[in-house]
Motif scaffolding. Structure first.
Motif, PDB file in Angstrom:
ATOM      1  N   ALA A 117       0.824  -1.213   0.000  1.00 34.42           N
ATOM      2  CA  ALA A 117       0.000   0.000   0.000  1.00 34.42           C
ATOM      3  C   ALA A 117       0.854   1.259   0.000  1.00 34.42           C
ATOM      4  O   ALA A 117       0.518   2.255  -0.643  1.00 34.42           O
ATOM      5  N   LYS A 118       1.940   1.267   0.778  1.00 32.91           N
ATOM      6  CA  LYS A 118       2.896   2.380   0.867  1.00 32.91           C
ATOM      7  C   LYS A 118       2.340   3.645   1.530  1.00 32.91           C
ATOM      8  O   LYS A 118       3.031   4.337   2.253  1.00 32.91           O
ATOM      9  N   SER A 119       1.093   3.983   1.277  1.00 31.68           N
ATOM     10  CA  SER A 119       0.477   5.156   1.892  1.00 31.68           C
ATOM     11  C   SER A 119      -0.961   4.812   2.259  1.00 31.68           C
ATOM     12  O   SER A 119      -1.702   4.258   1.439  1.00 31.68           O
ATOM     13  N   LEU A 120      -1.354   5.131   3.486  1.00 25.80           N
ATOM     14  CA  LEU A 120      -2.683   4.772   3.976  1.00 25.80           C
ATOM     15  C   LEU A 120      -3.381   5.981   4.571  1.00 25.80           C
ATOM     16  O   LEU A 120      -2.744   6.905   5.068  1.00 25.80           O
ATOM     17  N   GLU A 121      -4.688   5.954   4.538  1.00 19.83           N
ATOM     18  CA  GLU A 121      -5.484   6.995   5.189  1.00 19.83           C
ATOM     19  C   GLU A 121      -5.993   6.455   6.507  1.00 19.83           C
ATOM     20  O   GLU A 121      -6.611   5.399   6.570  1.00 19.83           O
ATOM     21  N   SER A 122      -5.726   7.170   7.578  1.00 22.36           N
ATOM     22  CA  SER A 122      -6.196   6.746   8.889  1.00 22.36           C
ATOM     23  C   SER A 122      -7.646   7.181   9.085  1.00 22.36           C
ATOM     24  O   SER A 122      -8.234   7.867   8.243  1.00 22.36           O
ATOM     25  N   LEU A 123      -8.215   6.832  10.219  1.00 22.50           N
ATOM     26  CA  LEU A 123      -9.569   7.272  10.530  1.00 22.50           C
ATOM     27  C   LEU A 123      -9.625   8.769  10.793  1.00 22.50           C
ATOM     28  O   LEU A 123     -10.679   9.373  10.714  1.00 22.50           O
ATOM     29  N   ASN A 124      -8.487   9.349  11.117  1.00 23.21           N
ATOM     30  CA  ASN A 124      -8.401  10.802  11.235  1.00 23.21           C
ATOM     31  C   ASN A 124      -7.958  11.341   9.868  1.00 23.21           C
ATOM     32  O   ASN A 124      -6.775  11.570   9.622  1.00 23.21           O
ATOM     33  N   ALA A 148      -8.125  14.148   8.548  1.00 22.80           N
ATOM     34  CA  ALA A 148      -7.511  15.471   8.560  1.00 22.80           C
ATOM     35  C   ALA A 148      -6.048  15.429   8.986  1.00 22.80           C
ATOM     36  O   ALA A 148      -5.330  16.427   8.882  1.00 22.80           O
ATOM     37  N   GLY A 149      -5.599  14.279   9.461  1.00 24.75           N
ATOM     38  CA  GLY A 149      -4.248  14.182   9.998  1.00 24.75           C
ATOM     39  C   GLY A 149      -3.169  13.945   8.976  1.00 24.75           C
ATOM     40  O   GLY A 149      -1.990  13.964   9.303  1.00 24.75           O
ATOM     41  N   GLY A 150      -3.559  13.689   7.710  1.00 20.56           N
ATOM     42  CA  GLY A 150      -2.572  13.406   6.687  1.00 20.56           C
ATOM     43  C   GLY A 150      -2.337  11.910   6.541  1.00 20.56           C
ATOM     44  O   GLY A 150      -2.759  11.106   7.387  1.00 20.56           O
ATOM     45  N   PRO A 151      -1.661  11.498   5.473  1.00 23.72           N
ATOM     46  CA  PRO A 151      -1.458  10.073   5.213  1.00 23.72           C
ATOM     47  C   PRO A 151      -0.463   9.426   6.156  1.00 23.72           C
ATOM     48  O   PRO A 151       0.382  10.104   6.751  1.00 23.72           O
ATOM     49  N   LEU A 152      -0.568   8.126   6.280  1.00 21.81           N
ATOM     50  CA  LEU A 152       0.424   7.322   6.981  1.00 21.81           C
ATOM     51  C   LEU A 152       1.333   6.716   5.915  1.00 21.81           C
ATOM     52  O   LEU A 152       0.873   5.989   5.038  1.00 21.81           O
ATOM     53  N   LYS A 153       2.614   7.011   5.989  1.00 18.60           N
ATOM     54  CA  LYS A 153       3.562   6.547   4.978  1.00 18.60           C
ATOM     55  C   LYS A 153       4.288   5.302   5.459  1.00 18.60           C
ATOM     56  O   LYS A 153       4.918   5.308   6.513  1.00 18.60           O
ATOM     57  N   ILE A 154       4.184   4.256   4.668  1.00 23.04           N
ATOM     58  CA  ILE A 154       4.807   2.982   4.995  1.00 23.04           C
ATOM     59  C   ILE A 154       6.098   2.843   4.203  1.00 23.04           C
ATOM     60  O   ILE A 154       6.107   3.010   2.974  1.00 23.04           O
ATOM     61  N   GLU A 155       7.183   2.539   4.892  1.00 22.53           N
ATOM     62  CA  GLU A 155       8.470   2.361   4.233  1.00 22.53           C
ATOM     63  C   GLU A 155       9.166   1.123   4.770  1.00 22.53           C
ATOM     64  O   GLU A 155       8.882   0.667   5.875  1.00 22.53           O
ATOM     65  N   GLY A 156      10.093   0.584   3.991  1.00 22.92           N
ATOM     66  CA  GLY A 156      10.850  -0.578   4.404  1.00 22.92           C
ATOM     67  C   GLY A 156      10.053  -1.864   4.297  1.00 22.92           C
ATOM     68  O   GLY A 156       8.954  -1.910   3.746  1.00 22.92           O
ATOM     69  N   GLY A 202       9.816  -6.148   6.313  1.00 21.63           N
ATOM     70  CA  GLY A 202      10.287  -7.043   7.358  1.00 21.63           C
ATOM     71  C   GLY A 202      10.616  -6.304   8.642  1.00 21.63           C
ATOM     72  O   GLY A 202       9.858  -5.448   9.107  1.00 21.63           O
ATOM     73  N   ASP A 203      11.784  -6.599   9.211  1.00 21.05           N
ATOM     74  CA  ASP A 203      12.180  -5.968  10.471  1.00 21.05           C
ATOM     75  C   ASP A 203      12.501  -4.490  10.328  1.00 21.05           C
ATOM     76  O   ASP A 203      12.665  -3.790  11.329  1.00 21.05           O
ATOM     77  N   SER A 204      12.599  -3.993   9.104  1.00 18.57           N
ATOM     78  CA  SER A 204      12.867  -2.563   8.891  1.00 18.57           C
ATOM     79  C   SER A 204      11.610  -1.786   8.505  1.00 18.57           C
ATOM     80  O   SER A 204      11.690  -0.642   8.085  1.00 18.57           O
ATOM     81  N   LEU A 205      10.451  -2.401   8.676  1.00 18.65           N
ATOM     82  CA  LEU A 205       9.186  -1.748   8.335  1.00 18.65           C
ATOM     83  C   LEU A 205       8.925  -0.560   9.259  1.00 18.65           C
ATOM     84  O   LEU A 205       9.082  -0.659  10.481  1.00 18.65           O
ATOM     85  N   THR A 206       8.533   0.579   8.681  1.00 14.22           N
ATOM     86  CA  THR A 206       8.213   1.763   9.478  1.00 14.22           C
ATOM     87  C   THR A 206       6.908   2.386   9.013  1.00 14.22           C
ATOM     88  O   THR A 206       6.492   2.224   7.862  1.00 14.22           O
ATOM     89  N   VAL A 207       6.259   3.123   9.919  1.00 12.96           N
ATOM     90  CA  VAL A 207       5.071   3.908   9.587  1.00 12.96           C
ATOM     91  C   VAL A 207       5.324   5.321  10.082  1.00 12.96           C
ATOM     92  O   VAL A 207       5.554   5.533  11.269  1.00 12.96           O
ATOM     93  N   ASN A 208       5.354   6.275   9.162  1.00  9.14           N
ATOM     94  CA  ASN A 208       5.726   7.659   9.483  1.00  9.14           C
ATOM     95  C   ASN A 208       7.033   7.719  10.272  1.00  9.14           C
ATOM     96  O   ASN A 208       7.198   8.535  11.181  1.00  9.14           O
ATOM     97  N   GLY A 209       7.947   6.846   9.931  1.00 11.01           N
ATOM     98  CA  GLY A 209       9.251   6.815  10.584  1.00 11.01           C
ATOM     99  C   GLY A 209       9.309   6.021  11.867  1.00 11.01           C
ATOM    100  O   GLY A 209      10.394   5.788  12.407  1.00 11.01           O
ATOM    101  N   ALA A 210       8.175   5.598  12.395  1.00 11.90           N
ATOM    102  CA  ALA A 210       8.144   4.797  13.621  1.00 11.90           C
ATOM    103  C   ALA A 210       8.425   3.333  13.282  1.00 11.90           C
ATOM    104  O   ALA A 210       7.789   2.757  12.409  1.00 11.90           O
ATOM    105  N   LYS A 211       9.367   2.746  13.969  1.00  8.20           N
ATOM    106  CA  LYS A 211       9.751   1.371  13.695  1.00  8.20           C
ATOM    107  C   LYS A 211       8.755   0.377  14.302  1.00  8.20           C
ATOM    108  O   LYS A 211       8.270   0.572  15.411  1.00  8.20           O
ATOM    109  N   VAL A 212       8.478  -0.669  13.545  1.00  9.10           N
ATOM    110  CA  VAL A 212       7.618  -1.738  14.052  1.00  9.10           C
ATOM    111  C   VAL A 212       8.440  -2.611  14.997  1.00  9.10           C
ATOM    112  O   VAL A 212       9.439  -3.216  14.599  1.00  9.10           O
ATOM    113  N   LEU A 213       8.027  -2.683  16.253  1.00 11.61           N
ATOM    114  CA  LEU A 213       8.714  -3.484  17.265  1.00 11.61           C
ATOM    115  C   LEU A 213       8.190  -4.910  17.322  1.00 11.61           C
ATOM    116  O   LEU A 213       8.930  -5.845  17.618  1.00 11.61           O
ATOM    117  N   CYS A 214       6.906  -5.066  17.069  1.00 10.39           N
ATOM    118  CA  CYS A 214       6.276  -6.389  17.019  1.00 10.39           C
ATOM    119  C   CYS A 214       5.061  -6.271  16.118  1.00 10.39           C
ATOM    120  O   CYS A 214       4.108  -5.558  16.456  1.00 10.39           O
TER     121      CYS A 214
END
Length: 225
Positions: free
Chosen positions: A170-177, A179-187, A189-201
């Motif tokens: 998807a790479k870019s998602l719309e949240s329920l908010n 007005a808050g802007g898109p959620l950007k997915i990058e990376g 596997g273990d380097s997956l991030t959403v708006n720069g936040a790393k996925v821990l689990c």
């Protein structure tokens, strides 16, 4: 959609608190032969196996990945994958030792029943350390202001269920908010991030949501142009 729909509120502070909100997508069921009897993940578990071949975003224990997954209880203890899987997301999160601050926020805004009633959502859930910079005083202040907290919670929830592979595509998602802007997915596997936040689990299965524990609180408005 009720009380989670709060629009037009500005977001400038380092606000926090996030977990889930609402959506009414059709529920999905996993077609994988893997079940809640799968062993608890270890810290070395990496790229998800993607059991959601049908694209419904439903995962199983075998799909869970990330360095913090080893911190979950094992077997059928409260907070384990076996325990959380059959429960709706807010109830499942309430037993997760990584999400105690987030659960407190959800309870403070009386959103438990609302979140549990949704059918197919994706939740980006900040782990407890993500709130450390906020401090107890600020946390308690926000918890007492549900009208300000609701749009922050919305920004961490997507009204469709995704597994990790689905997020990568998807790479870019719309949240329920919205007005808050898109959620950007990058990376991946273990380097997956959403708006720069790393996925821990990631790919944590619950009855009505797929959960990704992340290391930062997502701030609405960050990706608005």
């Amino acid at each position: 959609m009720s009380k989670l729909r709060v629009a037009g509120i500005g977001f400038t502070a380092v606000a926090a608190l996030a977990l889930t909100a609402c959506s009414s997508n059709d529920s999905a069921s996993s077609g994988s032969s893997n079940s809640a009897s799968a062993p608890a993940p270890s810290s070395s578990m990496s790229a998800p196996m993607s059991s959601a071949a049908s694209g419904d975003g439903v995962t199983t224990n075998a799909d869970v990945f990330g360095p913090a997954c080893s911190q979950l209880p094992q077997g059928s203890a409260p907070g384990s994958l076996d325990s959380m899987g059959p429960q709706p997301v807010a109830s499942a999160a309430s037993t997760n030792p990584l999400l105690t601050k987030l659960v407190a926020a959800v309870k403070a805004t009386n959103l438990v029943d609302t979140l549990n009633s949704q059918q197919a959502i994706t939740v980006f859930a900040p782990a407890d350390p993500a709130f450390q910079a906020l401090g107890d005083a600020k946390f308690n202040e926000l918890a007492g202001k549900p009208d300000e907290l609701a749009p922050i919670l919305q920004y961490h929830v997507v009204g469709k269920r995704y597994d990790a592979k689905g997020l990568e595509s998807a790479k870019s998602l719309e949240s329920l908010n919205t007005a808050g802007g898109p959620l950007k997915i990058e990376g991946s596997g273990d380097s997956l991030t959403v708006n720069g936040a790393k996925v821990l689990c990631g790919n944590i299965p619950t009855k009505n949501a797929t959960v990704f524990v992340i290391d930062k609180v997502l701030t609405p408005g960050t990706n608005k142009n």
